[in-house]
Design a protein around this motif. Structure first.
Motif, PDB file in Angstrom:
ATOM      1  N   SER A 119       0.824  -1.203   0.000  1.00 27.23           N
ATOM      2  CA  SER A 119       0.000   0.000   0.000  1.00 27.23           C
ATOM      3  C   SER A 119       0.863   1.259   0.000  1.00 27.23           C
ATOM      4  N   ALA A 120       1.948   1.220   0.783  1.00 25.50           N
ATOM      5  CA  ALA A 120       2.841   2.375   0.824  1.00 25.50           C
ATOM      6  C   ALA A 120       3.503   2.607  -0.532  1.00 25.50           C
ATOM      7  N   GLY A 121       3.937   1.518  -1.205  1.00 26.00           N
ATOM      8  CA  GLY A 121       4.531   1.673  -2.528  1.00 26.00           C
ATOM      9  C   GLY A 121       3.555   2.262  -3.531  1.00 26.00           C
ATOM     10  N   PHE A 122       2.313   1.786  -3.496  1.00 29.79           N
ATOM     11  CA  PHE A 122       1.282   2.316  -4.386  1.00 29.79           C
ATOM     12  C   PHE A 122       1.057   3.803  -4.112  1.00 29.79           C
ATOM     13  N   ALA A 123       1.006   4.169  -2.830  1.00 28.24           N
ATOM     14  CA  ALA A 123       0.766   5.566  -2.473  1.00 28.24           C
ATOM     15  C   ALA A 123       1.945   6.455  -2.853  1.00 28.24           C
ATOM     16  N   VAL A 124       3.172   5.971  -2.621  1.00 25.54           N
ATOM     17  CA  VAL A 124       4.358   6.769  -2.964  1.00 25.54           C
ATOM     18  C   VAL A 124       4.411   7.031  -4.466  1.00 25.54           C
ATOM     19  N   ALA A 125       4.124   6.018  -5.270  1.00 28.29           N
ATOM     20  CA  ALA A 125       4.130   6.215  -6.723  1.00 28.29           C
ATOM     21  C   ALA A 125       3.052   7.200  -7.150  1.00 28.29           C
ATOM     22  N   THR A 126       1.877   7.113  -6.544  1.00 25.70           N
ATOM     23  CA  THR A 126       0.792   8.035  -6.890  1.00 25.70           C
ATOM     24  C   THR A 126       1.160   9.470  -6.531  1.00 25.70           C
ATOM     25  N   LEU A 127       1.710   9.665  -5.336  1.00 28.90           N
ATOM     26  CA  LEU A 127       2.105  11.006  -4.912  1.00 28.90           C
ATOM     27  C   LEU A 127       3.229  11.556  -5.780  1.00 28.90           C
ATOM     28  N   HIS A 128       4.173  10.695  -6.144  1.00 23.74           N
ATOM     29  CA  HIS A 128       5.279  11.150  -6.986  1.00 23.74           C
ATOM     30  C   HIS A 128       4.782  11.566  -8.360  1.00 23.74           C
ATOM     31  N   ALA A 129       3.832  10.814  -8.908  1.00 26.33           N
ATOM     32  CA  ALA A 129       3.260  11.185 -10.205  1.00 26.33           C
ATOM     33  C   ALA A 129       2.505  12.499 -10.117  1.00 26.33           C
ATOM     34  N   ALA A 130       1.759  12.701  -9.022  1.00 28.03           N
ATOM     35  CA  ALA A 130       1.037  13.959  -8.859  1.00 28.03           C
ATOM     36  C   ALA A 130       1.999  15.133  -8.712  1.00 28.03           C
ATOM     37  N   ARG A 131       3.102  14.901  -8.027  1.00 33.64           N
ATOM     38  CA  ARG A 131       4.095  15.967  -7.865  1.00 33.64           C
ATOM     39  C   ARG A 131       4.826  16.264  -9.174  1.00 33.64           C
ATOM     40  N   SER A 132       4.881  15.287 -10.055  1.00 33.41           N
ATOM     41  CA  SER A 132       5.577  15.461 -11.336  1.00 33.41           C
ATOM     42  C   SER A 132       4.688  16.019 -12.436  1.00 33.41           C
ATOM     43  N   ALA A 133       3.444  16.317 -12.128  1.00 34.64           N
ATOM     44  CA  ALA A 133       2.505  16.776 -13.161  1.00 34.64           C
ATOM     45  C   ALA A 133       3.026  18.038 -13.849  1.00 34.64           C
ATOM     46  N   HIS A 134       2.895  18.072 -15.171  1.00 36.68           N
ATOM     47  CA  HIS A 134       3.359  19.208 -15.958  1.00 36.68           C
ATOM     48  C   HIS A 134       2.647  19.186 -17.303  1.00 36.68           C
ATOM     49  N   PRO A 135       2.626  20.303 -18.019  1.00 33.65           N
ATOM     50  CA  PRO A 135       1.958  20.330 -19.331  1.00 33.65           C
ATOM     51  C   PRO A 135       2.683  19.452 -20.346  1.00 33.65           C
ATOM     52  N   ILE A 136       1.897  18.762 -21.177  1.00 35.25           N
ATOM     53  CA  ILE A 136       2.432  17.893 -22.225  1.00 35.25           C
ATOM     54  C   ILE A 136       1.876  18.358 -23.564  1.00 35.25           C
ATOM     55  N   LEU A 137       2.736  18.491 -24.536  1.00 33.45           N
ATOM     56  CA  LEU A 137       2.318  18.897 -25.870  1.00 33.45           C
ATOM     57  C   LEU A 137       1.389  17.837 -26.465  1.00 33.45           C
ATOM     58  N   GLN A 138       0.285  18.271 -27.055  1.00 33.52           N
ATOM     59  CA  GLN A 138      -0.712  17.347 -27.586  1.00 33.52           C
ATOM     60  C   GLN A 138      -0.605  17.148 -29.094  1.00 33.52           C
ATOM     61  N   LEU A 139      -0.160  18.154 -29.820  1.00 35.67           N
ATOM     62  CA  LEU A 139      -0.069  18.072 -31.276  1.00 35.67           C
ATOM     63  C   LEU A 139       1.303  18.565 -31.729  1.00 35.67           C
ATOM     64  N   PRO A 140       1.816  18.043 -32.854  1.00 34.22           N
ATOM     65  CA  PRO A 140       3.110  18.516 -33.357  1.00 34.22           C
ATOM     66  C   PRO A 140       3.065  19.998 -33.715  1.00 34.22           C
ATOM     67  N   ILE A 141       4.171  20.676 -33.532  1.00 39.23           N
ATOM     68  CA  ILE A 141       4.312  22.092 -33.864  1.00 39.23           C
ATOM     69  C   ILE A 141       5.466  22.217 -34.845  1.00 39.23           C
ATOM     70  N   ALA A 142       5.196  22.778 -36.000  1.00 39.02           N
ATOM     71  CA  ALA A 142       6.212  22.861 -37.049  1.00 39.02           C
ATOM     72  C   ALA A 142       7.348  23.792 -36.662  1.00 39.02           C
ATOM     73  N   SER A 143       7.040  24.892 -35.979  1.00 37.61           N
ATOM     74  CA  SER A 143       8.080  25.844 -35.598  1.00 37.61           C
ATOM     75  C   SER A 143       7.655  26.544 -34.321  1.00 37.61           C
ATOM     76  N   ALA A 144       8.406  26.323 -33.262  1.00 41.43           N
ATOM     77  CA  ALA A 144       8.133  26.957 -31.978  1.00 41.43           C
ATOM     78  C   ALA A 144       9.359  27.739 -31.547  1.00 41.43           C
ATOM     79  N   ALA A 145       9.154  28.959 -31.076  1.00 40.82           N
ATOM     80  CA  ALA A 145      10.238  29.789 -30.559  1.00 40.82           C
ATOM     81  C   ALA A 145      10.418  29.486 -29.076  1.00 40.82           C
ATOM     82  N   ILE A 146      11.616  29.065 -28.706  1.00 35.62           N
ATOM     83  CA  ILE A 146      11.897  28.631 -27.336  1.00 35.62           C
ATOM     84  C   ILE A 146      13.053  29.448 -26.794  1.00 35.62           C
ATOM     85  N   ALA A 147      12.943  29.814 -25.537  1.00 39.96           N
ATOM     86  CA  ALA A 147      14.033  30.462 -24.818  1.00 39.96           C
ATOM     87  C   ALA A 147      14.095  29.862 -23.425  1.00 39.96           C
ATOM     88  N   GLY A 148      15.294  29.534 -22.969  1.00 37.56           N
ATOM     89  CA  GLY A 148      15.413  28.946 -21.649  1.00 37.56           C
ATOM     90  C   GLY A 148      16.835  28.514 -21.347  1.00 37.56           C
TER      91      GLY A 148
END
Length: 759
Positions: A119-148
């Motif tokens: 149960s602890a392993g299941f919970a740790v994985a769930t919490l880690h996934a929730a903490r790792s949540a971030h936006p994911i690109l849904q469609l290809p982009i032919a040209s994107a301007a990036i700075a970082g």
């Protein structure tokens, strides 16, 4: 009345009690066999009870805690939908409370602890996934301007690759900007870590599995918080950063600077693959090794040398410990009055920590470092270190920090090999004492011990990692023991010690001679790898099999290694069942890529034929490897009976029926009538009479596999309708039209035109 402590327990009610001959202490004596069915049943029951009680003895259950914890994490990744954080947290807390309340019940407590760990392993994985949540690109982009900021820089054989922490993102039709992107750049043009860059890039969503049951690249990228990948367009501009990079990026910049300096020194002294391999052993940068040498390392089972793991960490810590202690022993006032052994252990711990940071701290390196740190801490505290407990603590720490590692081949192979080696060491070979033997005899015995230990270690580690290599890479290494026997002594005596001395001598400018000596050892290792890879039958190929076979094989390995009584041999039977299951796994007849561009089918010769490869043959290469086929995508298309024109391609299945890839819309009218399966990047007409794998299907379900069962196609999708995890992305919502297209019933008999000689 039966004694409570009878070694074979109480007799069955109504049956005549049977007991073996006993001595005055009540213990069985001599060889004995029970008489009758009842006596045999009691004898077996008592024997099993005694073995089970021995396995449940105090201290014997510790290694099973990380096993249960890892099983809980694996259960999280097996779920079809994302669990609720509150539900798994409550379940884990309840399981821990129940385990605490059952602490006075020996058997019940063991099962309660196992349930709590899962149960602890299941919970740790769930919490880690929730903490790792971030936006994911849904469609290809032919040209994107990036700075970082550049966070990671990898040098590869043909190109370089960087990971950018996005500060500014400008792209049309992008609802949200990914926080991190991975971009391939031209060879030699990758900017240094920590620099602020501006560029334009073609970006795509993280890659989904290339086939149903295949490795999930998107899941791996999700936990790295990478929301898109692609390649740079034009030049990369290095600009003045508008903000401070932060502590972790500054730390990464310093570490990467040290790695780059060492890498430059090594490559200046050792050109080509020698320098790449030497750098891989010291800095962990192994992406620049040429493909032939890299493949030879995998085929010969020497690839573990390139991954910094327990062997490398033990050599580094062992050499530092020995040299430091020997140097202090030369000073009598310190050797007799001070704990120089503990000081040497502390120095070895510092060296191992530096090696961990320098090498990039991968999963195998983390596990090795934790185990070495526990052993060295035991030396400093005058405490004995138990190997299974050491491995258990290392596994728990790694899984707590990175629970997603449980589904990664590096974690699986690293811990499987270490577990098997520890078990083999505890049940290992016994050697006669050489205390009173002549010097020549002692030298011969030492050499025999070393050779036998090397053969045993190679054999045990190879057998333990074989299921995982077969599952992830579809390869076996028949000559792994031979390659390790020839290469490992040179690596231990020459390559690694010279590498350590080279790093130590680098600040003083005398490192070149050590790199040259290291290069000579690497030449021998490469020669062994290439020679073994050229032997007949050196490449053992294994068709893809399901996760159930791997889980069952893992259970068998755990039983063999962790149990002490004869019950452990039941694990061999479990492994045999898993192997038979894997061998009998049916193979698909039709495969369609997740973008609808590539397709393959099984022809009359029983092998896959490429019907259409599109613009990328990477998926076809994976399909051939998973089919235990040594051909390349170009070879698979040759003489396969595939015929193409400007509007599509036609191929013939083993029973003569046609399969079609439609490129032009005008081909639907004919192919929907003649073909049993129609594949297209476009949307098929609703009235198409064939099983259609069109845009609606592959955008919703990803890669699709079809297997003919005799009266219909059994269909498997990489992204089933019920599968919805944070790392999955679908170009559009799953619709009922997609269901109808995927489940269109095929004709049981070939169409007459299918058998016409004109096609």
């Amino acid at each position: 009345m039966v004694r409570r402590n009878h070694p074979y327990g109480r007799p069955r009610s109504g049956a005549k009690a049977w007991a073996p001959p006993v001595d005055a202490a009540g213990q069985p004596t001599g060889l004995y066999f029970p008489d009758g069915v009842a006596g045999t049943a009691d004898w077996l029951r008592g024997l099993l009870s005694r073995w089970l009680l021995a396995e449940l003895a105090p201290g014997r259950l510790m290694p099973w805690v990380p096993v249960a914890f890892g099983a809980g994490i694996a259960g999280y990744f097996a779920a079809e939908r994302e669990p609720a954080v509150w539900a798994v947290s409550l379940a884990a807390l309840s399981a821990v409370v129940i385990a605490f309340m059952a602490r006075r019940r020996p058997v019940g407590f063991a099962f309660a602890v196992a349930a709590a760990a899962m149960s602890a392993g299941f919970a740790v994985a769930t919490l880690h996934a929730a903490r790792s949540a971030h936006p994911i690109l849904q469609l290809p982009i032919a040209s994107a301007a990036i700075a970082g900021f550049v966070e990671i820089r990898d040098e590869r054989e043909r190109s370089d690759r960087i990971v950018i922490r996005v500060e500014r993102f400008d792209a049309p039709n992008a609802p949200s900007a990914p926080r991190r992107v991975r971009v391939a750049v031209r060879k030699g043009s990758a900017p240094p870590v920590g620099s602020f860059v501006e560029l334009k890039a073609h970006l795509s969503p993280p890659m989904q599995p290339l086939r149903p049951g295949g490795y999930d690249f998107a899941r791996d990228m999700y936990f790295q918080k990478i929301g898109a990948s692609g390649y740079a367009l034009g030049t990369i501009k290095i600009k003045q950063p508008p903000t401070t990079p932060g502590f972790w990026l500054s730390y990464a910049t310093v570490i990467e600077g040290i790695r780059e300096a060492i890498d430059d020194h090594i490559r200046a002294a050792l050109p080509g693959d020698k320098g790449s391999i030497a750098s891989a052993l010291i800095t962990g940068k192994r992406d620049a090794i040429s493909t032939p040498v890299n493949d030879a390392m995998y085929v010969s089972s020497l690839a573990h040398i390139l991954s910094i793991s327990g062997y490398h960490m033990a050599v580094v810590a062992g050499i530092v410990f020995f040299v430091f202690r020997a140097a202090l022993a030369l000073i009598p006032s310190l050797a007799h009055r001070r704990p120089i052994k503990k000081w040497a252990a502390l120095a070895a711990l510092f060296a191992a920590t530096f090696y961990l940071l320098l090498s990039g701290a991968e999963v195998a390196t983390q596990r090795s470092y934790i185990m070495i740190a526990i052993v060295l801490a035991g030396v400093m505290l005058d405490r004995p270190t138990l190997t299974f407990r050491t491995l258990s603590v290392a596994a728990l720490v790694v899984l707590l920090v990175a629970p997603q590692a449980v589904v990664h081949p590096s974690f699986q192979m690293s811990f499987a090999a270490t577990l098997a080696l520890v078990a083999a060491y505890q049940h290992g070979l016994s050697w006669p004492s050489d205390r009173d033997t002549p010097l020549g005899t002692r030298a011969a015995l030492w050499g025999a011990r070393e050779v036998a230990s090397l053969i045993l270690a190679s054999l045990v580690a190879g057998l333990a990692t074989m299921p995982y290599a077969a599952y992830h890479f579809h390869r076996l290494a028949p000559y792994g023991v031979l390659a390790n026997l020839l290469a490992m002594p040179v690596v231990s005596i020459v390559v690694m010690p010279m590498g350590i001395l080279g790093v130590l001598a680098m600040p003083f400018g005398f490192d070149a001679v050590f790199w040259q000596l290291m290069g000579q050892g690497i030449d021998w290792m490469n020669a062994v790898a290439l020679w073994v890879a050229s032997l007949p039958g050196a490449i053992g190929r294994m068709p893809a099999f399901g996760t159930g076979c791997l889980v069952l094989g893992t259970a068998g390995l755990l039983l063999i290694c962790l149990l002490r009584t004869p019950l452990r041999w039941g694990g061999a039977a479990v492994v045999a069942v898993a192997a038979a299951w894997a061998i009998m796994t049916p193979r698909p007849d039709i495969l369609v890529a997740g973008d609808g561009q590539a397709a393959a089918f099984r022809g009359g010769d029983g092998r896959l034929a490429v019907l259409h490869a599109g613009r990328d043959s990477f998926a076809v290469k994976e399909w051939l490897a998973a089919d235990a086929d040594a051909r390349t995508p170009k070879d698979a298309a040759a003489d396969s009976g595939v015929r193409c024109d400007e509007v599509g391609c036609i191929g013939r299945l083993g029973d003569g029926r046609l399969i079609s890839v439609v490129l032009g819309i005008e081909a639907f009218a004919e192919d929907c009538v003649r073909a049993i399966v129609v594949i297209s990047e476009r949307e098929a007409p609703a009235a198409c009479g064939a099983t259609s794998i069109d845009r609606t299907v592959w955008q919703s379900y990803g890669a699709v596999a079809l297997r003919w069962t005799g009266d219909h196609f059994a269909q498997t999708a990489a992204l089933p309708r019920s599968y919805d995890r944070p790392w999955t992305h679908r170009a559009r919502a799953v619709s009922s039209q997609a269901d109808l297209a995927l489940r269109q019933p095929p004709r049981a008999e070939p169409h007459p035109d299918d058998l016409s000689p004109g096609d």
